[in-house]
Design a protein around this motif. Sequence first.
Motif, PDB file in Angstrom:
ATOM      1  N   PRO A  59       0.816  -1.221   0.000  1.00  0.00           N
ATOM      2  CA  PRO A  59       0.000   0.000   0.000  1.00  0.00           C
ATOM      3  C   PRO A  59       0.849   1.269   0.000  1.00  0.00           C
ATOM      4  CG  PRO A  59      -0.855  -1.582   1.587  1.00  0.00           C
ATOM      5  CD  PRO A  59       0.448  -2.141   1.098  1.00  0.00           C
ATOM      6  N   SER A  60       0.366   2.273  -0.711  1.00  0.00           N
ATOM      7  CA  SER A  60       1.110   3.514  -0.885  1.00  0.00           C
ATOM      8  C   SER A  60       1.449   4.181   0.441  1.00  0.00           C
ATOM      9  CB  SER A  60       0.300   4.489  -1.741  1.00  0.00           C
ATOM     10  OG  SER A  60      -0.102   3.882  -2.939  1.00  0.00           O
ATOM     11  N   ARG A  61       0.567   4.087   1.424  1.00  0.00           N
ATOM     12  CA  ARG A  61       0.827   4.717   2.731  1.00  0.00           C
ATOM     13  C   ARG A  61       2.099   4.153   3.362  1.00  0.00           C
ATOM     14  NH1 ARG A  61      -2.082   8.455   1.233  1.00  0.00           N
ATOM     15  NH2 ARG A  61      -4.231   7.946   0.796  1.00  0.00           N
ATOM     16  N   SER A 232      -0.590   9.683   9.443  1.00  0.00           N
ATOM     17  CA  SER A 232       0.393   8.886  10.176  1.00  0.00           C
ATOM     18  C   SER A 232      -0.277   7.701  10.862  1.00  0.00           C
ATOM     19  CB  SER A 232       1.107   9.758  11.209  1.00  0.00           C
ATOM     20  OG  SER A 232       2.041   8.994  11.942  1.00  0.00           O
ATOM     21  N   ALA A 233      -1.478   7.938  11.409  1.00  0.00           N
ATOM     22  CA  ALA A 233      -2.211   6.848  12.056  1.00  0.00           C
ATOM     23  C   ALA A 233      -2.618   5.789  11.043  1.00  0.00           C
ATOM     24  CB  ALA A 233      -3.437   7.406  12.774  1.00  0.00           C
ATOM     25  N   ALA A 234      -3.017   6.233   9.841  1.00  0.00           N
ATOM     26  CA  ALA A 234      -3.383   5.281   8.784  1.00  0.00           C
ATOM     27  C   ALA A 234      -2.171   4.459   8.378  1.00  0.00           C
ATOM     28  CB  ALA A 234      -3.950   6.028   7.583  1.00  0.00           C
ATOM     29  N   ARG A 235      -1.024   5.103   8.294  1.00  0.00           N
ATOM     30  CA  ARG A 235       0.215   4.387   7.967  1.00  0.00           C
ATOM     31  C   ARG A 235       0.526   3.343   9.030  1.00  0.00           C
ATOM     32  NH1 ARG A 235       5.348   5.335   5.320  1.00  0.00           N
ATOM     33  NH2 ARG A 235       7.062   4.455   6.526  1.00  0.00           N
ATOM     34  N   GLN A 236       0.381   3.714  10.280  1.00  0.00           N
ATOM     35  CA  GLN A 236       0.641   2.767  11.363  1.00  0.00           C
ATOM     36  C   GLN A 236      -0.320   1.582  11.314  1.00  0.00           C
ATOM     37  OE1 GLN A 236       3.073   2.566  13.882  1.00  0.00           O
ATOM     38  NE2 GLN A 236       4.040   4.008  12.442  1.00  0.00           N
ATOM     39  N   ALA A 237      -1.566   1.849  10.978  1.00  0.00           N
ATOM     40  CA  ALA A 237      -2.539   0.752  10.868  1.00  0.00           C
ATOM     41  C   ALA A 237      -2.127  -0.237   9.783  1.00  0.00           C
ATOM     42  CB  ALA A 237      -3.927   1.316  10.576  1.00  0.00           C
ATOM     43  N   TRP A 238      -1.724   0.282   8.616  1.00  0.00           N
ATOM     44  CA  TRP A 238      -1.235  -0.588   7.551  1.00  0.00           C
ATOM     45  C   TRP A 238       0.019  -1.345   7.997  1.00  0.00           C
ATOM     46  CZ3 TRP A 238      -3.745  -2.357   3.617  1.00  0.00           C
ATOM     47  CH2 TRP A 238      -4.732  -1.601   2.995  1.00  0.00           C
ATOM     48  N   PHE A 239       0.901  -0.640   8.697  1.00  0.00           N
ATOM     49  CA  PHE A 239       2.143  -1.267   9.141  1.00  0.00           C
ATOM     50  C   PHE A 239       1.861  -2.461  10.057  1.00  0.00           C
ATOM     51  CE2 PHE A 239       5.332  -1.716  12.506  1.00  0.00           C
ATOM     52  CZ  PHE A 239       6.452  -2.019  11.757  1.00  0.00           C
ATOM     53  N   TRP A 240       1.041  -2.260  11.071  1.00  0.00           N
ATOM     54  CA  TRP A 240       0.790  -3.349  12.021  1.00  0.00           C
ATOM     55  C   TRP A 240      -0.015  -4.474  11.381  1.00  0.00           C
ATOM     56  CZ3 TRP A 240       3.838  -3.981  15.815  1.00  0.00           C
ATOM     57  CH2 TRP A 240       4.454  -2.880  16.413  1.00  0.00           C
ATOM     58  N   GLY A 241      -0.870  -4.128  10.426  1.00  0.00           N
ATOM     59  CA  GLY A 241      -1.562  -5.187   9.695  1.00  0.00           C
ATOM     60  C   GLY A 241      -0.581  -6.067   8.941  1.00  0.00           C
ATOM     61  N   HIS A 242       0.401  -5.458   8.303  1.00  0.00           N
ATOM     62  CA  HIS A 242       1.413  -6.232   7.584  1.00  0.00           C
ATOM     63  C   HIS A 242       2.338  -6.978   8.536  1.00  0.00           C
ATOM     64  CE1 HIS A 242       0.067  -4.145   3.995  1.00  0.00           C
ATOM     65  NE2 HIS A 242       0.843  -4.919   3.271  1.00  0.00           N
ATOM     66  N   SER A 395       6.730  -3.454   4.092  1.00  0.00           N
ATOM     67  CA  SER A 395       7.273  -2.545   3.086  1.00  0.00           C
ATOM     68  C   SER A 395       8.793  -2.492   3.129  1.00  0.00           C
ATOM     69  CB  SER A 395       6.715  -1.139   3.302  1.00  0.00           C
ATOM     70  OG  SER A 395       7.359  -0.201   2.477  1.00  0.00           O
ATOM     71  N   ALA A 396       9.412  -2.575   1.959  1.00  0.00           N
ATOM     72  CA  ALA A 396      10.859  -2.444   1.872  1.00  0.00           C
ATOM     73  C   ALA A 396      11.316  -1.077   2.362  1.00  0.00           C
ATOM     74  CB  ALA A 396      11.307  -2.661   0.431  1.00  0.00           C
ATOM     75  N   LEU A 397      10.461  -0.067   2.217  1.00  0.00           N
ATOM     76  CA  LEU A 397      10.865   1.270   2.631  1.00  0.00           C
ATOM     77  C   LEU A 397      10.910   1.425   4.142  1.00  0.00           C
ATOM     78  CD1 LEU A 397      10.623   1.913  -0.384  1.00  0.00           C
ATOM     79  CD2 LEU A 397       9.754   4.161   0.285  1.00  0.00           C
ATOM     80  N   VAL A 398      10.166   0.615   4.869  1.00  0.00           N
ATOM     81  CA  VAL A 398      10.284   0.610   6.335  1.00  0.00           C
ATOM     82  C   VAL A 398      11.675   0.123   6.728  1.00  0.00           C
ATOM     83  CG1 VAL A 398       9.448  -0.485   8.453  1.00  0.00           C
ATOM     84  CG2 VAL A 398       7.810   0.323   6.738  1.00  0.00           C
ATOM     85  N   TYR A 399      12.132  -0.931   6.083  1.00  0.00           N
ATOM     86  CA  TYR A 399      13.466  -1.466   6.347  1.00  0.00           C
ATOM     87  C   TYR A 399      14.527  -0.460   5.888  1.00  0.00           C
ATOM     88  CZ  TYR A 399      11.469  -6.104   7.264  1.00  0.00           C
ATOM     89  OH  TYR A 399      10.770  -7.161   7.798  1.00  0.00           O
TER      90      TYR A 399
END
Length: 495
Positions: A59-61, A232-242, A395-399
Amino acid sequence: MSAPPPLDVAIVGAGFAGLGAAIRLRHKGIHNFVILERGTAVGGTWRDNTYPGAACDIPSRLYSYSFAPNPDWSHTYSGSEEILTYIEHMVREYDLEPSIRFRHNVTSLDFDETAGLWTVAVEGQPALHARAVVVASGPLSNCSFPNIPGIETYEGHKVHSARWDHGYDFADKKVAVVGTGASAVQIVPELVKNAESVKVFQRTPGWVLPRVNRRTSGATKALYRQLPAVQSAARQAWFWGHETVALGVVWKTPLTRAVELVGQAQLRAQVKDPWLRRQLTPDFRAGCKRLLMTSDYYPALQRTNCKLVTWPIVRISPKGIRTAEGIEHQFDCIVFATGFDVSKTGTPIPIRGRGGKVLADEWSRGAYAHKSVAVSGYPNLFFTFGPNSGPGHNSALVYMEAQIDYITEAVRIIVERDLTMLDVRRDRQDTYNARLQRRLRRTTWNSGCSSWYLTEDKFNATMFPGFATEFAHQLRAVDMADFDAVAQPRLVERR
């Protein structure tokens, strides 16, 4: 004429990683750097991958930097053109273009222990000298046609997915697609719209999961612009889902079976023919190879002008492709969706460190590094997306962002403490990698299937065996106990 003073940092590559490193260096007060880009534009993978249907399967977020949020993503999953626009926006927003040297193809790196400098050789240009080097060229930067017998004899048109030929008209053409990985499942649904016929040559079916790509409403974009904390909260939601997906794809758990059931349900819902379903059913555990995110691939395979071929390719002939059962399939064009030349052993360019050590020799049986970013014996040299930094679920960009923050902090230490060398201790590196490989043995990637994650000897130099939170945590600070640090010699004034 005297030589110019050395740079603090030379960054190799102007893709996501290189530009992100430049932004974070500036944030830390370091401005004496250049970005060396072999191409004529920024963007890296997203500049080069412009095949029809090219898009991100994250996801883009999440597929963006937290320090450079974009409230205007048009869909849940963005296409390559929109991602490239985001990258170009970062260049403008942070005024990076004056620091970029286009058409600067780095051909080798050599470390001078006495001076504490890297010599950066550039094709057709004078060599540069830098106290530190960030290799940000990434694993998905080089590609070539596969080594299939007879490929040089083919008389039709050849296209590689990573070097798409936009001047070729596929309308009313007989087209072959070799490969069924992440690029192929995006290309095939587009080709069947125009080509006379498309044959897809499959070696191994993958696990295909649905991708629901919703358009982002204008109200949502406005909300994100006015209240960045909501985005930022939406991004965190996607992050923890992944992050939870790791429990199903990194290790074999009951959730692994749940992932497989989702894939099987989509296969049953979209493919009614039992024989075709059988051909498309993987025989390996979900997660062992990259999961394929698409809701369009199976319907495209069942179009009247599309056919799946599962017989092994024996050779390329002047007119097409010969398969093991003796049939020659003739085509106007062959599309090779066969991925990138990922360097899991050796190095893309010669890199020589302390005492003349050659990194390609040390990596000849599989690449390794300390926490994915630095290698003992090669001081002041750092890698983004280095060995064992690949995510299988997030996401590779998190790493990458975690790596960039660690690397730029290490560079800040080199500059502020006036160090000639910041070199990882061999014992710390060996301990880290021994533990890493023990953990990898328990992952799905090392469970028996063949994938680009592994070397021919089944050594995993690619993936990180854990959660993204764990990967980022290990890079939260530069532990000087991991390094040997050598300061610049001080001149003592005689009285």
